[in-house]
Design a protein around this motif. Structure first.
Motif, PDB file in Angstrom:
ATOM      1  N   ALA A 131      -2.245  66.629  23.361  1.00 50.95           N
ATOM      2  CA  ALA A 131      -3.188  67.246  22.962  1.00 50.95           C
ATOM      3  C   ALA A 131      -2.144  68.488  21.752  1.00 50.95           C
ATOM      4  O   ALA A 131      -2.253  68.910  20.925  1.00 50.95           O
ATOM      5  CB  ALA A 131      -4.527  68.247  23.061  1.00 50.95           C
ATOM      6  N   ALA A 132      -0.352  68.340  22.131  1.00 53.19           N
ATOM      7  CA  ALA A 132       0.516  69.395  21.564  1.00 53.19           C
ATOM      8  C   ALA A 132       2.049  68.179  21.651  1.00 53.19           C
ATOM      9  O   ALA A 132       1.926  68.232  22.668  1.00 53.19           O
ATOM     10  CB  ALA A 132       0.679  70.927  22.007  1.00 53.19           C
ATOM     11  N   PRO A 133       2.535  69.288  21.038  1.00 53.07           N
ATOM     12  CA  PRO A 133       4.438  68.544  21.669  1.00 53.07           C
ATOM     13  C   PRO A 133       5.126  69.213  21.558  1.00 53.07           C
ATOM     14  O   PRO A 133       3.982  70.235  22.339  1.00 53.07           O
ATOM     15  CB  PRO A 133       4.773  68.462  19.854  1.00 53.07           C
ATOM     16  N   THR A 134       5.785  68.507  22.365  1.00 52.29           N
ATOM     17  CA  THR A 134       6.795  69.120  23.667  1.00 52.29           C
ATOM     18  C   THR A 134       8.039  68.720  22.589  1.00 52.29           C
ATOM     19  O   THR A 134       8.031  68.075  21.860  1.00 52.29           O
ATOM     20  CB  THR A 134       6.642  68.278  24.773  1.00 52.29           C
ATOM     21  N   GLY A 135       9.220  69.515  23.241  1.00 52.59           N
ATOM     22  CA  GLY A 135      10.458  69.553  22.906  1.00 52.59           C
ATOM     23  C   GLY A 135      10.837  69.863  21.842  1.00 52.59           C
ATOM     24  O   GLY A 135      10.421  70.334  21.314  1.00 52.59           O
ATOM     25  N   ALA A 136      11.549  68.737  20.963  1.00 51.55           N
ATOM     26  CA  ALA A 136      12.152  68.723  20.185  1.00 51.55           C
ATOM     27  C   ALA A 136      11.159  69.221  18.452  1.00 51.55           C
ATOM     28  O   ALA A 136      11.466  70.455  18.006  1.00 51.55           O
ATOM     29  CB  ALA A 136      13.171  68.128  19.255  1.00 51.55           C
ATOM     30  N   VAL A 137      10.180  67.804  19.009  1.00 54.07           N
ATOM     31  CA  VAL A 137       9.182  68.879  17.608  1.00 54.07           C
ATOM     32  C   VAL A 137       8.552  69.931  17.962  1.00 54.07           C
ATOM     33  O   VAL A 137       8.369  70.739  16.783  1.00 54.07           O
ATOM     34  CB  VAL A 137       7.664  67.120  18.162  1.00 54.07           C
ATOM     35  N   ALA A 138       8.162  70.299  19.833  1.00 55.52           N
ATOM     36  CA  ALA A 138       7.674  71.647  19.361  1.00 55.52           C
ATOM     37  C   ALA A 138       8.307  72.672  18.809  1.00 55.52           C
ATOM     38  O   ALA A 138       8.006  73.511  18.419  1.00 55.52           O
ATOM     39  CB  ALA A 138       7.107  71.601  20.950  1.00 55.52           C
TER      40      ALA A 138
ATOM     41  N   GLU B 139       4.656  61.400  20.438  1.00 55.59           N
ATOM     42  CA  GLU B 139       6.156  60.605  20.741  1.00 55.59           C
ATOM     43  C   GLU B 139       6.492  59.896  19.743  1.00 55.59           C
ATOM     44  O   GLU B 139       7.839  59.883  19.834  1.00 55.59           O
ATOM     45  CB  GLU B 139       5.864  59.327  21.877  1.00 55.59           C
ATOM     46  N   LYS B 140       5.903  58.669  18.906  1.00 61.57           N
ATOM     47  CA  LYS B 140       6.299  58.263  17.579  1.00 61.57           C
ATOM     48  C   LYS B 140       5.868  60.092  16.610  1.00 61.57           C
ATOM     49  O   LYS B 140       7.512  59.639  15.669  1.00 61.57           O
ATOM     50  CB  LYS B 140       4.669  57.699  17.504  1.00 61.57           C
ATOM     51  N   VAL B 141       5.494  61.035  16.685  1.00 60.33           N
ATOM     52  CA  VAL B 141       6.259  61.625  15.812  1.00 60.33           C
ATOM     53  C   VAL B 141       7.522  62.546  16.549  1.00 60.33           C
ATOM     54  O   VAL B 141       8.871  62.565  15.161  1.00 60.33           O
ATOM     55  CB  VAL B 141       5.252  62.657  16.355  1.00 60.33           C
ATOM     56  N   ALA B 142       7.569  62.565  17.412  1.00 59.83           N
ATOM     57  CA  ALA B 142       9.229  62.847  17.954  1.00 59.83           C
ATOM     58  C   ALA B 142      10.409  61.293  17.089  1.00 59.83           C
ATOM     59  O   ALA B 142      11.754  62.009  16.791  1.00 59.83           O
ATOM     60  CB  ALA B 142       9.543  63.244  18.997  1.00 59.83           C
ATOM     61  N   GLU B 143       9.178  60.637  17.340  1.00 61.76           N
ATOM     62  CA  GLU B 143      11.011  58.983  16.615  1.00 61.76           C
ATOM     63  C   GLU B 143      11.333  59.183  15.459  1.00 61.76           C
ATOM     64  O   GLU B 143      11.908  59.266  14.871  1.00 61.76           O
ATOM     65  CB  GLU B 143      10.037  57.775  17.142  1.00 61.76           C
ATOM     66  N   ASN B 144      10.166  60.206  14.738  1.00 63.73           N
ATOM     67  CA  ASN B 144      10.346  59.947  13.069  1.00 63.73           C
ATOM     68  C   ASN B 144      10.699  61.491  13.181  1.00 63.73           C
ATOM     69  O   ASN B 144      11.646  60.874  11.785  1.00 63.73           O
ATOM     70  CB  ASN B 144       9.049  60.267  12.777  1.00 63.73           C
ATOM     71  N   LEU B 145      10.111  62.496  12.896  1.00 63.28           N
ATOM     72  CA  LEU B 145      11.041  63.410  13.298  1.00 63.28           C
ATOM     73  C   LEU B 145      12.808  62.805  13.588  1.00 63.28           C
ATOM     74  O   LEU B 145      14.023  63.150  12.955  1.00 63.28           O
ATOM     75  CB  LEU B 145      11.472  64.805  14.431  1.00 63.28           C
TER      76      LEU B 145
END
Length: 241
Positions: free
Chosen positions: A131-138, A232-238
């Motif tokens: 329900a929430a991002p982690t890592g670089a996206v967060a 995970e896909k959002v992180a890839e996009n970023l």
């Protein structure tokens, strides 16, 4: 016939398409993703969903997904191919079309945007996601918006206040993140867009994306969306932005 009955009737004609598509899901690869589709030329093709039609329930119901993918997205692909056939746009990649969309006929703009937007949308969702991002996206979201809750508030407002049909977006531009929306099937990659950037996350706020389950309660649909975001896909996009 009211709107709900009409959409349920429309779903009947989508069942054959959706059943055939579900049979192919087990062997889905990354071919036909939004990135590869940008490089494709006509005839454009609709990629299979990376999950089955009921995988996003209860946030997005199976019947809505069958109609949305099997009828609406499929129609954008067909109509785009029809619109570019025999024209200068037939030999151009979808990326080149989108970047110079101001020079294209309305049918190319609407259907080209519809094809790419939906392909991107399917990718940034998935079943049983965090329900929430982690890592670089967060870190990026917290750094830009102050907190994840503040980001959700701004993104939700962009989707809820988009008059009529359109999309809410999280984009990267100039080393920063930004939230905004576009009308109809426009997107931030288009030269005509008032809101530009590299898409990181998107939400379809056309009525056909939520009306069967949520009726006119778009904010409820937006709230439920957070349960199926594929971070995970959002992180890839970023990372690629």
């Amino acid at each position: 016939m009211n709107r709900t009955d009409f959409l349920k009737t429309l779903a009947g004609s989508a069942l054959t398409v959706s059943a055939l598509a579900e049979q192919s899901l087990a062997g889905v690869s990354h071919a036909g993703t939004s990135n590869t589709i940008l490089a494709e030329t006509a005839p454009f093709k609709q990629a299979p969903l990376p999950y089955d039609f009921g995988a996003l329930e209860p946030s997005i119901d199976k019947l809505t997904m069958e109609i949305h993918y099997g009828k609406h997205h499929a129609a954008y692909v067909k109509n785009l191919n029809d619109a570019v056939k025999g024209t200068e746009w037939e030999k151009k990649s979808l990326q080149d079309i989108i970047k110079s969309i101001s020079k294209a006929p309305a049918a190319v703009r609407n259907n080209g945007g519809g094809h790419w937007n939906h392909t991107f949308f399917w990718e940034v969702m998935g079943p049983k996601k965090s329900a929430a991002p982690t890592g670089a996206v967060a870190d990026a979201i917290n750094g830009q918006f102050g907190s994840f809750d503040k980001f959700k508030e701004e993104f939700g407002k962009a989707g809820a206040t988009r008059f009529g049909s359109g999309w809410a977006w999280l984009v990267a531009k100039g080393g920063k993140l930004a939230v905004g929306s576009t009308p109809n099937q426009d997107n931030p990659l288009m030269d005509v867009s008032d809101f530009k950037g590299t898409p990181i996350l998107a939400l379809d706020v056309w009525e056909h994306a939520y009306y069967l389950h949520y009726q006119n309660k778009r904010p409820d649909y937006i709230k439920a969306f957070w349960d199926v975001v594929n971070w995970e896909k959002v992180a890839e996009n970023l990372k690629k932005a």
